[in-house]
Design a protein around this motif. Structure first.
Motif, mmCIF file in Angstrom:
data_model
loop_
_atom_site.group_PDB
_atom_site.id
_atom_site.type_symbol
_atom_site.label_atom_id
_atom_site.label_comp_id
_atom_site.label_asym_id
_atom_site.label_seq_id
_atom_site.Cartn_x
_atom_site.Cartn_y
_atom_site.Cartn_z
ATOM 1 N N UNK A 1 -0.158 14.512 2.860
ATOM 2 C CA UNK A 1 -1.095 13.471 3.285
ATOM 3 C C UNK A 1 -0.388 12.125 3.440
ATOM 4 N N UNK A 2 0.548 11.838 2.546
ATOM 5 C CA UNK A 2 1.270 10.570 2.635
ATOM 6 C C UNK A 2 2.111 10.524 3.907
ATOM 7 N N UNK A 3 2.761 11.628 4.240
ATOM 8 C CA UNK A 3 3.572 11.663 5.449
ATOM 9 C C UNK A 3 2.696 11.547 6.693
ATOM 10 N N UNK A 4 1.487 12.135 6.630
ATOM 11 C CA UNK A 4 0.570 12.046 7.762
ATOM 12 C C UNK A 4 0.064 10.614 7.962
ATOM 13 N N UNK A 5 -0.158 9.916 6.859
ATOM 14 C CA UNK A 5 -0.643 8.524 6.951
ATOM 15 C C UNK A 5 0.457 7.573 7.393
ATOM 16 N N UNK A 6 1.700 7.897 7.020
ATOM 17 C CA UNK A 6 2.830 7.020 7.335
ATOM 18 C C UNK A 6 3.909 7.839 8.051
ATOM 19 N N UNK A 7 3.654 8.241 9.290
ATOM 20 C CA UNK A 7 4.581 9.124 10.017
ATOM 21 C C UNK A 7 5.936 8.494 10.313
ATOM 22 N N UNK A 8 6.012 7.181 10.210
ATOM 23 C CA UNK A 8 7.279 6.510 10.524
ATOM 24 C C UNK A 8 8.056 6.111 9.271
ATOM 25 N N UNK A 9 7.630 6.575 8.116
ATOM 26 C CA UNK A 9 8.315 6.214 6.875
ATOM 27 C C UNK A 9 9.194 7.369 6.404
ATOM 28 N N UNK A 10 10.487 7.142 6.424
ATOM 29 C CA UNK A 10 11.434 8.186 6.047
ATOM 30 C C UNK A 10 11.270 8.566 4.577
ATOM 31 N N UNK B 1 0.829 -1.203 0.000
ATOM 32 C CA UNK B 1 0.000 0.000 0.000
ATOM 33 C C UNK B 1 0.868 1.258 0.000
ATOM 34 N N UNK B 2 1.891 1.262 0.857
ATOM 35 C CA UNK B 2 2.773 2.425 0.904
ATOM 36 C C UNK B 2 3.580 2.545 -0.377
ATOM 37 N N UNK B 3 4.121 1.421 -0.840
ATOM 38 C CA UNK B 3 4.922 1.450 -2.062
ATOM 39 C C UNK B 3 4.120 2.003 -3.233
ATOM 40 N N UNK B 4 2.863 1.584 -3.335
ATOM 41 C CA UNK B 4 2.022 2.062 -4.421
ATOM 42 C C UNK B 4 1.732 3.550 -4.303
ATOM 43 N N UNK B 5 1.460 4.007 -3.085
ATOM 44 C CA UNK B 5 1.178 5.424 -2.872
ATOM 45 C C UNK B 5 2.414 6.272 -3.152
ATOM 46 N N UNK B 6 3.581 5.777 -2.742
ATOM 47 C CA UNK B 6 4.825 6.504 -2.983
ATOM 48 C C UNK B 6 5.106 6.606 -4.482
ATOM 49 N N UNK B 7 4.907 5.515 -5.186
ATOM 50 C CA UNK B 7 5.147 5.522 -6.636
ATOM 51 C C UNK B 7 4.174 6.469 -7.334
ATOM 52 N N UNK C 1 11.348 26.987 2.102
ATOM 53 C CA UNK C 1 12.675 26.368 2.075
ATOM 54 C C UNK C 1 13.084 25.915 3.473
ATOM 55 N N UNK C 2 12.767 26.712 4.474
ATOM 56 C CA UNK C 2 13.088 26.334 5.852
ATOM 57 C C UNK C 2 12.268 25.125 6.293
ATOM 58 N N UNK C 3 11.007 25.066 5.867
ATOM 59 C CA UNK C 3 10.182 23.896 6.182
ATOM 60 C C UNK C 3 10.768 22.652 5.526
ATOM 61 N N UNK C 4 11.206 22.793 4.287
ATOM 62 C CA UNK C 4 11.817 21.669 3.584
ATOM 63 C C UNK C 4 13.069 21.200 4.313
ATOM 64 N N UNK C 5 13.888 22.140 4.744
ATOM 65 C CA UNK C 5 15.114 21.783 5.464
ATOM 66 C C UNK C 5 14.803 21.014 6.742
ATOM 67 N N UNK C 6 13.788 21.464 7.490
ATOM 68 C CA UNK C 6 13.445 20.798 8.748
ATOM 69 C C UNK C 6 12.998 19.358 8.512
ATOM 70 N N UNK C 7 12.167 19.149 7.501
ATOM 71 C CA UNK C 7 11.685 17.794 7.192
ATOM 72 C C UNK C 7 12.843 16.913 6.741
ATOM 73 N N UNK C 8 13.689 17.445 5.878
ATOM 74 C CA UNK C 8 14.806 16.660 5.348
ATOM 75 C C UNK C 8 15.860 16.367 6.413
ATOM 76 N N UNK C 9 16.075 17.291 7.323
ATOM 77 C CA UNK C 9 17.020 17.025 8.412
ATOM 78 C C UNK C 9 16.530 15.878 9.293
ATOM 79 N N UNK C 10 15.226 15.846 9.536
ATOM 80 C CA UNK C 10 14.650 14.747 10.313
ATOM 81 C C UNK C 10 14.860 13.422 9.588
ATOM 82 N N UNK C 11 14.595 13.419 8.287
ATOM 83 C CA UNK C 11 14.787 12.204 7.493
ATOM 84 C C UNK C 11 16.254 11.782 7.490
ATOM 85 N N UNK C 12 17.137 12.765 7.433
ATOM 86 C CA UNK C 12 18.571 12.479 7.417
ATOM 87 C C UNK C 12 19.011 11.777 8.698
#
Length: 222
Positions: free
Chosen positions: A69-78, A31-37, A104-115
């Protein structure tokens, strides 16, 4: 000291991750793989088939909402976090000067968390995307741009993703931006040797076309 107008923020953000797309690297979850694709395909369709302008901006906002929405549904998926950061960067490149830096700052915050969670996910998507932000965004006092950080992140990305087309493209773009043309030429040439991605033909073809165009520019300088 020269004062840079605020419109510089939007201008230099233009193209941040503009062609970015990373192949899926998800755990087994159909389900996640399909939504991500679907998100990836939606993004590249808007990016490469809708002409720049108000319509593309509106359509990209829809893709951004899909990423949220995808990040909200899958909060633990980097992987979802990385793509949310990518879309926020994309929207920043299309936004007015008033909101571009905030996005840009919002993007940085999300990406730093993923990193911090998994720097290798999506062919080193987090360090690649952060590196691009750091060299495309203006530096102090306008914004947070930092070429030293950008170089470190992009070198890490290429080291951990030897077959990552985006990691190598953006590293080459950074080097070209820094005037390191010989090294940029080597990086771009290597990038073109990476096997094609049949699951993402539109992105793959578009990325390689840009690399070829950049190589031609470098060749013209010799």
């Amino acid at each position: 000291m020269t004062i840079v107008r605020t419109t510089t923020i939007r201008a230099t953000l233009l193209g941040v991750l503009a062609l970015s797309a990373f192949p899926a690297f998800a755990d087994a979850d159909p389900a996640f793989d399909g939504a991500l694709h679907n998100l990836e395909v939606h993004w590249e369709t808007v990016k490469f088939t809708v002409p720049p302008g108000d319509k593309q901006t509106t359509e990209m906002e829809k893709v951004g909402a899909e990423a949220d929405a995808l990040m909200a549904r899958y909060p633990n998926r980097v992987e979802a976090e990385i793509w949310d950061g990518i879309l926020k960067s994309e929207q920043a490149s299309m936004a007015s000067a008033f909101s571009a830096l905030s996005l840009a700052k919002e993007a940085r915050a999300v990406l730093e968390k993923a990193y911090t969670e998994n720097p290798a996910a999506l062919d080193a998507g987090a360090p690649t995307s952060l590196g691009v932000l750091y060299y495309r965004v203006p530096g102090f006092p306008i914004a947070f741009g930092d070429n030293k950080k950008a170089r470190s992140l992009l070198e890490q990305a290429t080291a951990s993703a030897p077959q990552g087309l985006d990691a190598w493209y953006f590293y080459g773009d950074f080097l070209m931006n820094q005037g390191e043309n010989d090294k940029a030429r080597q990086v771009f040439t290597y990038a073109l040797s990476i096997p094609e991605n049949p699951a993402r033909p539109l992105w793959d073809k578009s990325r390689r076309q840009v690399i070829k165009e950049d190589l031609a520019k470098l060749q013209a300088k010799t």
